[in-house]
Write a protein that holds these residues in place. Sequence first.
Motif, PDB file in Angstrom:
ATOM      1  N   SER A  31     -28.635  72.931 -24.280  1.00  0.00           N
ATOM      2  CA  SER A  31     -28.201  73.483 -25.620  1.00  0.00           C
ATOM      3  C   SER A  31     -28.126  72.312 -26.647  1.00  0.00           C
ATOM      4  O   SER A  31     -27.871  72.567 -27.723  1.00  0.00           O
ATOM      5  CB  SER A  31     -27.112  74.270 -25.731  1.00  0.00           C
ATOM      6  OG  SER A  31     -26.002  73.547 -25.335  1.00  0.00           O
ATOM      7  N   GLY A  32     -28.398  71.341 -26.390  1.00  0.00           N
ATOM      8  CA  GLY A  32     -28.276  69.915 -27.150  1.00  0.00           C
ATOM      9  C   GLY A  32     -27.144  69.403 -27.140  1.00  0.00           C
ATOM     10  O   GLY A  32     -26.844  68.490 -27.973  1.00  0.00           O
ATOM     11  N   GLU A  33     -26.036  69.745 -26.303  1.00  0.00           N
ATOM     12  CA  GLU A  33     -24.939  69.026 -26.284  1.00  0.00           C
ATOM     13  C   GLU A  33     -24.805  67.534 -25.432  1.00  0.00           C
ATOM     14  O   GLU A  33     -25.320  67.688 -24.346  1.00  0.00           O
ATOM     15  CB  GLU A  33     -23.867  69.753 -25.578  1.00  0.00           C
ATOM     16  CG  GLU A  33     -22.139  69.457 -25.567  1.00  0.00           C
ATOM     17  CD  GLU A  33     -21.421  70.244 -24.800  1.00  0.00           C
ATOM     18  OE1 GLU A  33     -20.973  69.879 -23.698  1.00  0.00           O
ATOM     19  OE2 GLU A  33     -21.153  71.402 -25.139  1.00  0.00           O
ATOM     20  N   ILE A  34     -24.235  66.625 -26.040  1.00  0.00           N
ATOM     21  CA  ILE A  34     -24.232  65.402 -25.411  1.00  0.00           C
ATOM     22  C   ILE A  34     -23.314  65.300 -24.365  1.00  0.00           C
ATOM     23  O   ILE A  34     -22.089  65.457 -24.092  1.00  0.00           O
ATOM     24  CB  ILE A  34     -23.906  64.290 -26.392  1.00  0.00           C
ATOM     25  CG1 ILE A  34     -24.808  64.266 -27.631  1.00  0.00           C
ATOM     26  CG2 ILE A  34     -23.811  63.029 -25.774  1.00  0.00           C
ATOM     27  CD1 ILE A  34     -24.552  63.142 -28.716  1.00  0.00           C
ATOM     28  N   LEU A  35     -23.951  64.934 -23.050  1.00  0.00           N
ATOM     29  CA  LEU A  35     -23.321  64.645 -21.916  1.00  0.00           C
ATOM     30  C   LEU A  35     -23.121  63.107 -21.380  1.00  0.00           C
ATOM     31  O   LEU A  35     -22.014  63.056 -20.799  1.00  0.00           O
ATOM     32  CB  LEU A  35     -24.069  65.363 -20.749  1.00  0.00           C
ATOM     33  CG  LEU A  35     -24.498  66.813 -20.924  1.00  0.00           C
ATOM     34  CD1 LEU A  35     -25.261  67.358 -19.764  1.00  0.00           C
ATOM     35  CD2 LEU A  35     -23.257  67.877 -21.265  1.00  0.00           C
ATOM     36  N   TYR A  36     -23.972  62.411 -21.995  1.00  0.00           N
ATOM     37  CA  TYR A  36     -23.720  61.063 -21.664  1.00  0.00           C
ATOM     38  C   TYR A  36     -24.317  60.057 -22.495  1.00  0.00           C
ATOM     39  O   TYR A  36     -25.638  60.563 -22.997  1.00  0.00           O
ATOM     40  CB  TYR A  36     -24.480  60.831 -19.949  1.00  0.00           C
ATOM     41  CG  TYR A  36     -24.551  59.321 -19.753  1.00  0.00           C
ATOM     42  CD1 TYR A  36     -23.683  58.348 -19.433  1.00  0.00           C
ATOM     43  CD2 TYR A  36     -25.966  58.797 -19.657  1.00  0.00           C
ATOM     44  CE1 TYR A  36     -23.883  57.109 -19.273  1.00  0.00           C
ATOM     45  CE2 TYR A  36     -26.033  57.430 -19.702  1.00  0.00           C
ATOM     46  CZ  TYR A  36     -25.010  56.768 -19.312  1.00  0.00           C
ATOM     47  OH  TYR A  36     -25.211  55.281 -19.037  1.00  0.00           O
ATOM     48  N   VAL A  37     -23.963  58.948 -22.822  1.00  0.00           N
ATOM     49  CA  VAL A  37     -24.698  57.912 -23.522  1.00  0.00           C
ATOM     50  C   VAL A  37     -24.353  56.793 -23.037  1.00  0.00           C
ATOM     51  O   VAL A  37     -23.101  56.418 -22.373  1.00  0.00           O
ATOM     52  CB  VAL A  37     -24.053  58.059 -24.991  1.00  0.00           C
ATOM     53  CG1 VAL A  37     -24.665  59.157 -25.989  1.00  0.00           C
ATOM     54  CG2 VAL A  37     -22.667  57.803 -25.119  1.00  0.00           C
ATOM     55  N   ASN A  38     -25.220  55.640 -23.094  1.00  0.00           N
ATOM     56  CA  ASN A  38     -25.090  54.275 -22.739  1.00  0.00           C
ATOM     57  C   ASN A  38     -24.505  53.422 -23.687  1.00  0.00           C
ATOM     58  O   ASN A  38     -24.191  53.859 -25.037  1.00  0.00           O
ATOM     59  CB  ASN A  38     -25.981  53.686 -22.056  1.00  0.00           C
ATOM     60  CG  ASN A  38     -27.258  53.410 -22.976  1.00  0.00           C
ATOM     61  OD1 ASN A  38     -27.204  53.962 -23.992  1.00  0.00           O
ATOM     62  ND2 ASN A  38     -28.050  52.479 -22.418  1.00  0.00           N
ATOM     63  N   LEU A  52     -19.130  60.843 -29.241  1.00  0.00           N
ATOM     64  CA  LEU A  52     -20.210  61.495 -28.882  1.00  0.00           C
ATOM     65  C   LEU A  52     -20.205  62.604 -27.872  1.00  0.00           C
ATOM     66  O   LEU A  52     -20.937  63.474 -27.912  1.00  0.00           O
ATOM     67  CB  LEU A  52     -21.519  60.372 -28.732  1.00  0.00           C
ATOM     68  CG  LEU A  52     -21.552  59.484 -29.640  1.00  0.00           C
ATOM     69  CD1 LEU A  52     -22.499  58.337 -29.191  1.00  0.00           C
ATOM     70  CD2 LEU A  52     -22.362  60.183 -30.833  1.00  0.00           C
ATOM     71  N   ILE A  53     -19.634  62.252 -26.844  1.00  0.00           N
ATOM     72  CA  ILE A  53     -19.574  63.340 -25.628  1.00  0.00           C
ATOM     73  C   ILE A  53     -19.072  64.700 -26.104  1.00  0.00           C
ATOM     74  O   ILE A  53     -17.836  64.692 -26.759  1.00  0.00           O
ATOM     75  CB  ILE A  53     -18.434  62.627 -24.514  1.00  0.00           C
ATOM     76  CG1 ILE A  53     -19.384  61.500 -24.071  1.00  0.00           C
ATOM     77  CG2 ILE A  53     -18.672  63.734 -23.504  1.00  0.00           C
ATOM     78  CD1 ILE A  53     -20.672  61.428 -23.627  1.00  0.00           C
ATOM     79  N   GLY A  54     -19.673  65.711 -25.756  1.00  0.00           N
ATOM     80  CA  GLY A  54     -19.520  66.919 -26.091  1.00  0.00           C
ATOM     81  C   GLY A  54     -19.917  67.365 -27.688  1.00  0.00           C
ATOM     82  O   GLY A  54     -19.906  68.439 -28.051  1.00  0.00           O
ATOM     83  N   LYS A  55     -20.443  66.409 -28.392  1.00  0.00           N
ATOM     84  CA  LYS A  55     -20.982  67.079 -29.685  1.00  0.00           C
ATOM     85  C   LYS A  55     -22.432  67.130 -29.480  1.00  0.00           C
ATOM     86  O   LYS A  55     -23.219  66.772 -28.502  1.00  0.00           O
ATOM     87  CB  LYS A  55     -20.974  65.584 -30.586  1.00  0.00           C
ATOM     88  CG  LYS A  55     -19.421  65.273 -30.783  1.00  0.00           C
ATOM     89  CD  LYS A  55     -18.551  66.139 -31.431  1.00  0.00           C
ATOM     90  CE  LYS A  55     -17.082  65.841 -31.987  1.00  0.00           C
ATOM     91  NZ  LYS A  55     -16.214  65.459 -30.815  1.00  0.00           N
ATOM     92  N   PRO A  56     -23.179  68.017 -30.470  1.00  0.00           N
ATOM     93  CA  PRO A  56     -24.520  68.328 -30.434  1.00  0.00           C
ATOM     94  C   PRO A  56     -25.248  66.952 -30.681  1.00  0.00           C
ATOM     95  O   PRO A  56     -24.600  66.114 -31.597  1.00  0.00           O
ATOM     96  CB  PRO A  56     -24.526  69.166 -31.754  1.00  0.00           C
ATOM     97  CG  PRO A  56     -23.219  69.087 -32.583  1.00  0.00           C
ATOM     98  CD  PRO A  56     -22.156  68.610 -31.531  1.00  0.00           C
ATOM     99  N   HIS A  57     -26.304  66.834 -30.377  1.00  0.00           N
ATOM    100  CA  HIS A  57     -27.088  65.411 -30.719  1.00  0.00           C
ATOM    101  C   HIS A  57     -27.492  65.378 -32.111  1.00  0.00           C
ATOM    102  O   HIS A  57     -27.749  64.335 -32.546  1.00  0.00           O
ATOM    103  CB  HIS A  57     -28.407  65.305 -29.683  1.00  0.00           C
ATOM    104  CG  HIS A  57     -28.722  64.273 -29.412  1.00  0.00           C
ATOM    105  ND1 HIS A  57     -29.535  63.468 -30.236  1.00  0.00           N
ATOM    106  CD2 HIS A  57     -28.665  63.425 -28.373  1.00  0.00           C
ATOM    107  CE1 HIS A  57     -29.858  62.031 -29.787  1.00  0.00           C
ATOM    108  NE2 HIS A  57     -29.139  62.385 -28.518  1.00  0.00           N
ATOM    109  N   ARG A  58     -27.400  66.513 -32.793  1.00  0.00           N
ATOM    110  CA  ARG A  58     -27.702  66.507 -34.244  1.00  0.00           C
ATOM    111  C   ARG A  58     -26.623  65.543 -34.949  1.00  0.00           C
ATOM    112  O   ARG A  58     -26.786  65.333 -36.200  1.00  0.00           O
ATOM    113  CB  ARG A  58     -27.905  67.818 -34.892  1.00  0.00           C
ATOM    114  CG  ARG A  58     -26.775  68.487 -34.900  1.00  0.00           C
ATOM    115  CD  ARG A  58     -27.140  69.849 -35.558  1.00  0.00           C
ATOM    116  NE  ARG A  58     -25.871  70.938 -35.521  1.00  0.00           N
ATOM    117  CZ  ARG A  58     -25.934  71.860 -34.640  1.00  0.00           C
ATOM    118  NH1 ARG A  58     -26.757  71.899 -33.727  1.00  0.00           N
ATOM    119  NH2 ARG A  58     -24.838  72.473 -34.743  1.00  0.00           N
TER     120      ARG A  58
END
Length: 344
Positions: A31-38, A52-58
């Motif tokens: 659905s576009g929800e951020i699960l991981y970022v480096n 960022l985690i849990g937020k929409p990628h937009r």
Amino acid sequence: MSELGILKDIGVQGLSEALYEHSMVSVTSKSGEILYVNASFCEVSNYTEAELIGKPHRIVRSDFHSPIFFKTLWETILRGEVWKGEIKNRCRNGQNYWVQCTIIPLRDKKGEIQQFLSLQTDITAHKQKAELYAVEKKFFQDVAEITKSGGWAYFPKTEELTWTPETYLLHECNSEEKIDLKSAFEFYLPEARPVIQWAVERALREGEGWDLELPIKTRRGNFLWAHVIGKVEWRNGEIFRLYGLFQDISEQKEAMDALKSSQERMRLYLKHTPAAIAMFDREMRYLAWSDRWVKDYRIGNRDIEGVSHYDVFPELPERWKEDHRRVLSGEVYINEDDHFVRED
């Protein structure tokens, strides 16, 4: 669990540490929800991982791209296809950045799409250079159009001649036409051809450029005057190329010819005017004069064109010179009572 361990848990096998270290990596849900970022993603976007985690990628989306752009992107990855392209995003501080992005659908053991892996490379510096180049290119194209000028270059080693689009237009040629040095010379009128040939030969022989005004005949048979400038570029002790400017100066030549014609008419008018009249430039140098002026002031056969009035008449009083300065500054001055007495 380590970050690399997280990536392995979601099914990404063989992702090298070098790629992980040098790319911006993110994983989103279906659905576009951020699960991981480096760390690289956080550094470039100016967001913390927690933000960022849990937020929409937009959250990092800029207003640059149209809705249809993202609609096409989502349709592609939801079909299970890899999407590649450039995206302009926005940092937390409001600044924009560009990324080269690859989005890969991640499937579970049943083959169902569960998540999306995004690998991004920051290309902001490259895009800024490209945008600057585009602005500069448009500027020079506008200048070329306004000044009716184009560029050219000749490479002696390969005998290749290149023209810019503007130069083709000035010669009224198809831009697909191959022009070499010999065919370029043929555009010049017969009386001008030896001049440009000599200039090019001397440049190749002695390394001297040229600055000429010559008539040419275009491919469509139209005549024009060209300002042709040639320069020499040296590399490693030898001539690498000749290059320069080709400019249509027909209008300037016509205007200059008209001015010369007008000046000649003025000279003839003054010459035969039955009064002692002379015309000067702002430095009080003679431009034209009447025969009566020569006779009355006993100038004789002396050629006074370009000569200072004060050299012709060194005995002029200082008060007259001051009157001249007032007139040259725009004042209208009439004095019919002062008499000029020559030294003799």
